[in-house]
Design an enzyme around this catalytic site. Structure first.
Site, short mmCIF file in Angstrom:
data_model
loop_
_atom_site.label_atom_id
_atom_site.label_comp_id
_atom_site.label_asym_id
_atom_site.label_seq_id
_atom_site.Cartn_x
_atom_site.Cartn_y
_atom_site.Cartn_z
N THR A 140 0.82 -1.22 0.00
CA THR A 140 0.00 0.00 0.00
C THR A 140 0.86 1.27 0.00
O THR A 140 1.13 1.83 1.07
CB THR A 140 -0.84 0.05 1.29
OG1 THR A 140 0.05 -0.05 2.42
CG2 THR A 140 -1.84 -1.08 1.39
N ALA A 142 1.44 5.08 -0.14
CA ALA A 142 0.61 6.27 0.07
C ALA A 142 0.42 7.04 -1.23
O ALA A 142 -0.67 7.58 -1.50
CB ALA A 142 1.27 7.17 1.11
N LYS A 193 10.25 -6.97 5.38
CA LYS A 193 10.34 -6.80 3.93
C LYS A 193 11.09 -5.52 3.57
O LYS A 193 11.69 -5.41 2.51
CB LYS A 193 8.94 -6.83 3.29
CG LYS A 193 7.93 -5.83 3.85
CD LYS A 193 7.89 -4.53 3.14
CE LYS A 193 7.13 -3.46 3.89
NZ LYS A 193 7.06 -2.19 3.18
N VAL A 281 11.73 8.77 6.87
CA VAL A 281 12.23 7.64 7.64
C VAL A 281 12.40 6.42 6.72
O VAL A 281 11.57 6.15 5.85
CB VAL A 281 11.26 7.34 8.82
CG1 VAL A 281 9.95 6.79 8.33
CG2 VAL A 281 11.89 6.38 9.80
N1 NAD Z 1 4.24 5.86 3.21
C1 NAD Z 1 3.63 4.72 2.89
O1 NAD Z 1 3.31 4.48 1.73
C2 NAD Z 1 3.35 3.70 3.96
C3 NAD Z 1 2.49 2.65 3.65
C4 NAD Z 1 2.22 1.70 4.62
C5 NAD Z 1 2.82 1.79 5.86
N2 NAD Z 1 3.65 2.84 6.13
C6 NAD Z 1 4.25 2.89 7.46
O2 NAD Z 1 3.60 3.93 8.17
C7 NAD Z 1 4.53 4.57 9.08
C8 NAD Z 1 4.52 6.05 8.79
O3 NAD Z 1 5.00 6.21 7.47
P1 NAD Z 1 4.94 7.58 6.70
O4 NAD Z 1 5.27 7.27 5.29
O5 NAD Z 1 3.68 8.31 6.97
O6 NAD Z 1 6.18 8.31 7.38
P2 NAD Z 1 6.58 9.83 7.31
O7 NAD Z 1 8.07 9.86 7.36
O8 NAD Z 1 5.90 10.50 6.17
O9 NAD Z 1 5.98 10.37 8.70
C9 NAD Z 1 6.47 11.49 9.24
C10 NAD Z 1 5.45 11.98 10.27
O10 NAD Z 1 5.73 11.42 11.54
C11 NAD Z 1 5.27 12.33 12.52
N3 NAD Z 1 6.34 12.62 13.47
C12 NAD Z 1 7.56 13.13 13.21
N4 NAD Z 1 8.27 13.28 14.34
C13 NAD Z 1 7.46 12.84 15.34
C14 NAD Z 1 7.63 12.73 16.73
N5 NAD Z 1 8.75 13.09 17.34
N6 NAD Z 1 6.60 12.22 17.48
C15 NAD Z 1 5.45 11.81 16.87
N7 NAD Z 1 5.25 11.92 15.53
C16 NAD Z 1 6.24 12.41 14.79
C17 NAD Z 1 4.88 13.62 11.83
O11 NAD Z 1 3.48 13.69 11.73
C18 NAD Z 1 5.51 13.47 10.46
O12 NAD Z 1 4.80 14.08 9.44
C19 NAD Z 1 5.88 3.90 8.83
O13 NAD Z 1 6.10 2.90 9.80
C20 NAD Z 1 5.72 3.25 7.46
O14 NAD Z 1 6.51 2.08 7.31
C21 NAD Z 1 3.92 3.79 5.21
#
Ligand code: NAD
Length: 334
Positions: A140, A142, A193, A281
Site C-alpha cells: 500500500t 501512500a 520486507k 524515515v
Molecule cells: N508511506 C507509505 O506508503 C506507507 C504505507 C504503509 C505503511 N507505512 C508505514 O507507516 C509509518 C509512517 O510512514 P509515513 O510514510 O507516513 O512516514 P513519514 O516519514 O511521512 O511520517 C512522518 C510523520 O511522523 C510524525 N512525526 C515526526 N516526528 C514525530 C515525533 N517526534 N513524534 C510523533 N510523531 C512524529 C509527523 O506527523 C511526520 O509528518 C511507517 O512505519 C511506514 O513504514 C507507510
C-alpha cells in the site's frame, strides 16, 4: 465513524483523505504543531503538492481533541515514535476505542511488534477501558492510495470481530480489505520486507538486472517465513498480501523509500547520505538490528538480512553484499 489519525506523514494523510472521502468524520493529529498549522492553512500536504485535501478533513495539535469521542484511532507515525505517541494518547483514551497501528517496524529495545509496543505502553488501560488493538498492513504505497488507485490491505487482529470491524470501515471502491487473525505474522512481514527492499535497491544501484532480483524476492520471502514460523506465526500469512504482496511492491516500486535508499547505497552513497537524500524515515534501516537479534535468539539464519547488515553497519561494500550471498555454501531450495 469518528476516526482520528495520529501522525500527519504521507501514510497518515493518504488514509485520512481516503476515509474522509468514504464519508467518515476524520481528524488528523500531529506532534509537530507546524505541520498542523500548515495543513490548516493550505489543505495540502507538502509531499503531495498537487493534491487538495477534502475541506471536511480537520486537523489538531491537541491530543485530547484527537482522542475525545472517537471510535477509532489510527496510529500512523514511523516506528521510532509509536511508543511516545501511545504514551501521549494514553490519558485521553476512552472506553471501547480501537487503536490501529499502520506502522511497520520492530522496537529495538524490546523486539516488540508495533501493536505489542502500544499494548505494553498502555498496560492495564487496555483491559480497564476494553481497548482493542489491531494492525493494517499490505502492499500500500501512500502515493497511490492518495490518488484513489486500487489497493488491497490486511486488517489483522487476534480478535476476528475487531479485524472485520476495521475491514468494514476501510473497504471502499478503491480499497479491498482482507482479514487475518495472525497479527504477529502480518506485522513481522511488514517490518522485515523493508530490509529485503534495501537489498533490492542495492542490486538496482549496481545495475545487476532482473534475474538476481527475482531470486532476492523469492529467497527473501523464504527467510522471513523461516523466522516467522519459528516465532509461532502462521505460514500462510507469508504467502499472502502482507507477506509476498508487500515484499514484491517494496522491492520493485519507485515509491519505496527503502528501495530508493538501497539504490543510492548501491551507487556508492553511505547509508547516512542515502537516508538524508531520501528525506523520510527508512524503516528498513531501523529494522536491521532487531532482525539480527531475533536471528540470534531463535537460531534462524537470515542470510540476506545479514548481508544488508554488513553493508549498513559493518562497512562492507554493495559488491561484497552480492558476493556474500552468491558464495554461500550450497543449499537446496525450500
Ligand atoms: N508511506 C507509505 O506508503 C506507507 C504505507 C504503509 C505503511 N507505512 C508505514 O507507516 C509509518 C509512517 O510512514 P509515513 O510514510 O507516513 O512516514 P513519514 O516519514 O511521512 O511520517 C512522518 C510523520 O511522523 C510524525 N512525526 C515526526 N516526528 C514525530 C515525533 N517526534 N513524534 C510523533 N510523531 C512524529 C509527523 O506527523 C511526520 O509528518 C511507517 O512505519 C511506514 O513504514 C507507510
Amino acid at each position: 465513524m469518528k476516526i482520528s489519525i495520529l501522525g500527519a506523514g504521507t501514510w497518515g494523510i493518504a488514509l485520512a483523505k481516503m476515509l474522509c472521502v468514504s464519508g467518515h468524520d476524520v481528524t488528523v493529529w500531529s506532534a509537530l504543531p507546524n505541520e498542523i498549522d500548515n495543513l490548516n492553512a493550505t489543505h495540502i500536504h507538502p509531499i503531495f503538492p498537487d493534491i487538495k485535501l477534502p475541506d471536511e478533513l480537520s486537523y489538531t495539535a491537541d491530543i485530547e481533541t484527537a482522542c475525545k469521542g472517537r471510535n477509532v484511532l489510527i496510529v500512523a507515525v514511523p516506528s521510532p515514535f509509536i511508543r511516545s505517541t501511545a504514551k501521549t494518547a494514553a490519558p485521553y483514551l476512552e472506553q471501547g476505542q480501537i487503536l490501529v497501528s499502520v506502522a511497520k517496524g520492530i522496537e529495538e529495545a524490546t523486539l516488540f511488534s508495533m501493536t505489542e509496543v502500544i499494548e505494553d505502553e498502555l498496560g492495564d488501560l487496555v483491559k480497564e477501558k476494553g481497548l482493542k488493538i489491531a494492525a493494517l498492513s499490505g502492499p500500500t504505497h501512500a502515493e497511490e492510495v492518495i490518488r484513489s488507485i486500487p489497493t488491497t490491505i490486511i486488517s489483522a487482529c487476534q480478535d476476528e470481530k475487531t479485524a472485520m470491524f476495521i475491514q468494514e470501515i476501510f473497504m471502499n471502491t478503491c480499497m479491498r480489505v482482507y482479514t487475518n487473525t495472525d497479527i504477529k505474522g502480518v506485522e513481522l512481514c511488514g517490518a522485515l520486507k523493508n530490509i529485503i527492499a534495501l537489498a533490492s535497491g542495492v542490486l538496482s544501484g549496481l545495475d545487476l538486472g532482473d534475474n538476481i532480483k527475482a531470486a532476492l524476492i523469492t529467497r527473501g520471502l523464504a527467510e522471513i517465513k523461516r523466522l516467522g514460523v519459528k516465532l509461532g506465526c502462521c505460514e500462510q500469512t507469508f504467502y499472502g498480501l502482507a507477506g509476498m504482496g508487500d515484499l514484491i511492491v517494496t522491492c520493485l516500486s519507485v515509491h519505496s523509500r527503502n528501495y530508493n535508499a538501497g539504490i543510492l547505497i548501491g551507487r556508492g552513497k553511505t547509508p547516512q547520505e542515502a537516508t538524508k537524500e531520501v528525506g523520510m524515515v527508512v524503516e528498513g534501516i531501523n529494522a536491521i538490528k532487531p532482525a539480527m537479534r531475533l536471528s540470534k535468539e531463535t537460531g534462524v539464519e537470515l542470510p540476506i538480512i545479514s548481508a544488508v547488515n554488513s553493508v549498513i553497519y559493518e562497512g562492507a561494500s554493495p559488491a561484497d553484499m552480492v558476493d556474500q550471498l552468491m558464495q554461500r555454501s550450497k543449499r537446496s531450495e525450500i
